[in-house]
Scaffold this active site. Sequence first.
Site: not given
Length: 355
Positions: A268, A316
Amino acid sequence: MTGPDRPTGGFRVVVAAPLAEENCARIQELEPRVDLVVDHSLLPPMRWPADFAGDPAWRRTPRQQRAYEDAIDSADALYGIPDVDPAALARTVRANPRLRWVHTMAAGGGSQVEAARLSADELDRVLFTTSAGVHGQPLAEFAVFGVLAGAKNLPRLSRQQRRHEWSGRWTMGQVSEQTVLVLGLGGIGRAVAAKLDALGATVVGTSRRDVTVPGVSTVVHPDRVFEVASTVDAVVNTLPGTAATEHLVGKRFFDALRPGACLVNVGRGSVVDEAALVDALDSGRVGFAALDVFEAEPLPAHSPLWDHDHVLVSPHTAALDEAEDRLIAELFAANATRLLDGHHLINRVNTVEFY
């Protein structure tokens, strides 16, 4: 609930996120006891695999929105957070007292549950699970790619190629001779460790528990990462975003790191302090960073990471795989079976730390 996680009566699952017809059929095939309710006209079209938010230009009519909310408000379980929107999740939990289980599409779905700001009673009433594990192999491959790119000095190769510069030869790093720190030994971390071990790297991993993991030579508590930072050639973050992990990889960590080390982030974005990372890149403390996740997404146009010579920016997308939708559907079906048989669910969200 009767038993560890057992519902009573019929079990109505409403599909709240885009799900291809073949994957609807797959769920029904694997667990025929669920009453799977899906209206594809109420779900946005996906632009690519696992695009659960769907086309942002798509809108429901007011009538469709009422039909969508009526459906999810009648569910015992939801396949997906409604519209991948924490506010919509909160509305649904409060409008539907029979709701008992919500499966999130993301591996890090705990953060979406946290953002819904549900009460303690609501968190106790509804089970939340994530899709952790289905992304392990694609992310592990990206992690290995990042470590290799750092060892082989991809930035220098790219720069010289752009300049048509045939330089003198130089020695490249050998991953087989490196020590790599893997932050987090969950499903993704274990997959990363296995691949790096297969390349001959020495792998050090972090865990809050006393565990033995194949391919990992040493396991240290996260509190000790600063002690081992000076001994590693590369770092791969696979940690979730929690209060405990926020900016764990920050100035103190970079100051302790062996100069020129490589950083890969497939966990993350909040785990890495990006301002401290830029300073570490500028000073050479970090020689190369391969980043698939960021503190803010999309990565702001003004971020210095975009143009830094020693950074590879991935939007991402490293986890995306053609099989992802099917794997999530199969995971959901397996958990439905566990629920109906009174067993504990896989990948339950920790509703204290939300991972």
